[in-house]
Design an enzyme around this catalytic site. Structure first.
Site, mmCIF file in Angstrom:
data_model
loop_
_atom_site.group_PDB
_atom_site.id
_atom_site.type_symbol
_atom_site.label_atom_id
_atom_site.label_comp_id
_atom_site.label_asym_id
_atom_site.label_seq_id
_atom_site.Cartn_x
_atom_site.Cartn_y
_atom_site.Cartn_z
ATOM 1 N N HIS A 60 45.056 40.436 45.669
ATOM 2 C CA HIS A 60 44.300 41.571 46.204
ATOM 3 C C HIS A 60 43.258 41.158 47.238
ATOM 4 C CE1 HIS A 60 41.450 40.720 42.765
ATOM 5 N NE2 HIS A 60 40.552 41.123 43.632
ATOM 6 N N ASP A 95 48.878 38.840 40.559
ATOM 7 C CA ASP A 95 47.659 38.945 41.369
ATOM 8 C C ASP A 95 47.238 37.578 41.905
ATOM 9 O OD1 ASP A 95 45.584 40.101 42.742
ATOM 10 O OD2 ASP A 95 44.213 40.129 41.034
ATOM 11 N N GLY A 172 33.779 39.603 45.537
ATOM 12 C CA GLY A 172 33.801 38.394 46.362
ATOM 13 C C GLY A 172 34.057 37.127 45.569
ATOM 14 N N ASN A 173 33.847 37.185 44.246
ATOM 15 C CA ASN A 173 34.197 36.045 43.388
ATOM 16 C C ASN A 173 35.705 35.928 43.181
ATOM 17 O OD1 ASN A 173 31.188 36.271 41.705
ATOM 18 N ND2 ASN A 173 32.045 34.262 42.186
ATOM 19 N N SER A 174 36.431 37.010 43.424
ATOM 20 C CA SER A 174 37.876 37.010 43.174
ATOM 21 C C SER A 174 38.566 35.854 43.879
ATOM 22 C CB SER A 174 38.500 38.312 43.672
ATOM 23 O OG SER A 174 38.365 39.329 42.742
ATOM 24 N N LEU A 231 62.679 40.614 29.182
ATOM 25 C CA LEU A 231 63.149 40.663 27.800
ATOM 26 C C LEU A 231 64.320 41.619 27.616
ATOM 27 C CD1 LEU A 231 62.652 39.719 24.854
ATOM 28 C CD2 LEU A 231 61.008 41.612 24.629
ATOM 29 N N GLY A 232 64.222 42.797 28.212
ATOM 30 C CA GLY A 232 65.296 43.779 28.070
ATOM 31 C C GLY A 232 65.192 44.623 26.819
#
Length: 327
Positions: A60, A95, A172-174, A231-232
């Site tokens: 992101h 992410d 901003g730490n992301s 997994l299904g």
């Protein structure tokens, strides 16, 4: 960017000294990232992975919360050097994103990987990054829980294995590092917890486990993309046992509602009505925890499940399929 923010601190003098030493060691491996597309701009943090110029951050951060990479991405190293970056690969389900800068003439300082499975609740951890574009910021706190599962985005279709911390993680730490006091990478900072009043919950943030981030980033660097397990089976929460019946309020496992024919679940012998109580060695009580464990595993890998079938308990190993092949 970072989704939400939290505030906290630690005051033990020996821990503070350890945080200072840790920050000194890890800051050279931490970068600030700025991205723009047209009139939209944003930023976050990242981690130097190797001497070749690969940088790990959040999806992101470099897509500006969209599905496409930003048209311009720049990286500022801890020594102030700025370089343009290209995207090696994006993984919205995790992410995570891997960037690359030209390493020529740079003295890049790669992060040291840690083992997030060795973390324990109460352990001191340090977050580094650029909250609100303030580069080289250091915050510290403790691990609150080592086995959380959080949605990758607002759609809630993909779930990510996370570490819950009380470390202040702000916008901003992301994409920046969460490290133990040895300076080893144990998480990629990703989210604050939204509060019910529309703000942000205090003392509650989440980092993607380093073991998951290491697998995803290694696959992206090697192949341009990463795989996710499949997994299904459709699943739902199963009520906990109260000793005199079933709980009306608290889940106690994950019931297999239906199994797709010829799916990995079917081939492993899972049946409708089975209740999964453990996956990959840890308890699962909610369907998103099982979904997150499955998606965190690589396609083709074996996932060990402990299930209740009637009054008996069974161990079942599922060889997972590839989630991307189901799209």
């Amino acid at each position: 960017s970072s989704r939400g923010s939290v505030s906290s601190n630690i005051s033990n003098s020996s821990t503070v000294a350890g945080v200072a030493e840790t920050a000194k060691k890890v800051l050279p491996s931490t970068v600030t990232i700025m991205a723009s597309s047209g009139s939209t701009s944003g930023g976050g943090s990242g981690v130097v992975l190797d001497k070749d110029g690969h940088i790990l951050t959040n999806h992101h951060v470099v897509t500006l919360e969209s599905s496409r990479e930003a048209s311009t991405i720049e990286v500022r190293l801890s020594d102030g050097t700025v370089r343009t970056a290209s995207v090696v690969g994006l993984d919205s389900a995790a992410d995570l994103a891997v960037l690359k800068i030209n390493p020529s003439g740079l003295d890049l300082q790669p992060i040291t990987w840690g083992d997030s499975s060795k973390l324990v609740s109460g352990e001191a951890v340090v977050a580094l990054g650029a909250p609100y574009r303030r580069s080289e910021s250091v915050t510290a706190g403790v691990v609150s829980n080592v086995n959380r599962v959080q949605p990758a985005d607002a759609k809630g279709q993909n779930y990510i294995p996370m570490i819950q911390v009380d470390v202040p993680i702000n916008h901003g730490n992301s994409g920046g590092p969460l490290v133990n006091l040895k300076g080893e990478l144990v998480g990629i900072n990703a989210q604050g917890q939204a509060s019910q009043d529309g703000g942000t919950a205090d003392g509650m943030a989440f980092s993607i486990t380093s073991n998951y981030a290491k697998r995803i980033s290694s696959e992206i660097i090697a192949k341009g993309k990463a795989t996710h397990g499949y997994l299904g089976a459709s699943v739902k929460n199963s009520p906990a046992d109260t000793g005199s019946g079933s709980s009306k309020l608290i889940p106690g496992g994950v019931e297999i509602a239906s199994v797709e024919s010829n799916s990995p679940a079917a081939k492993a012998g899972l049946r409708s009505g089975d209740v999964v109580i453990e996956a990959d060695g840890h308890a699962v009580t909610k369907s998103d925890e099982l979904n997150g464990t499955v998606r965190a595993a690589a396609a083709g890998s074996d996932l060990k499940l402990k299930i209740k079938r009637g009054s008996s308990t069974h161990d079942i190993t599922v060889t997972l399929g590839d989630a991307d092949s189901q799209k």
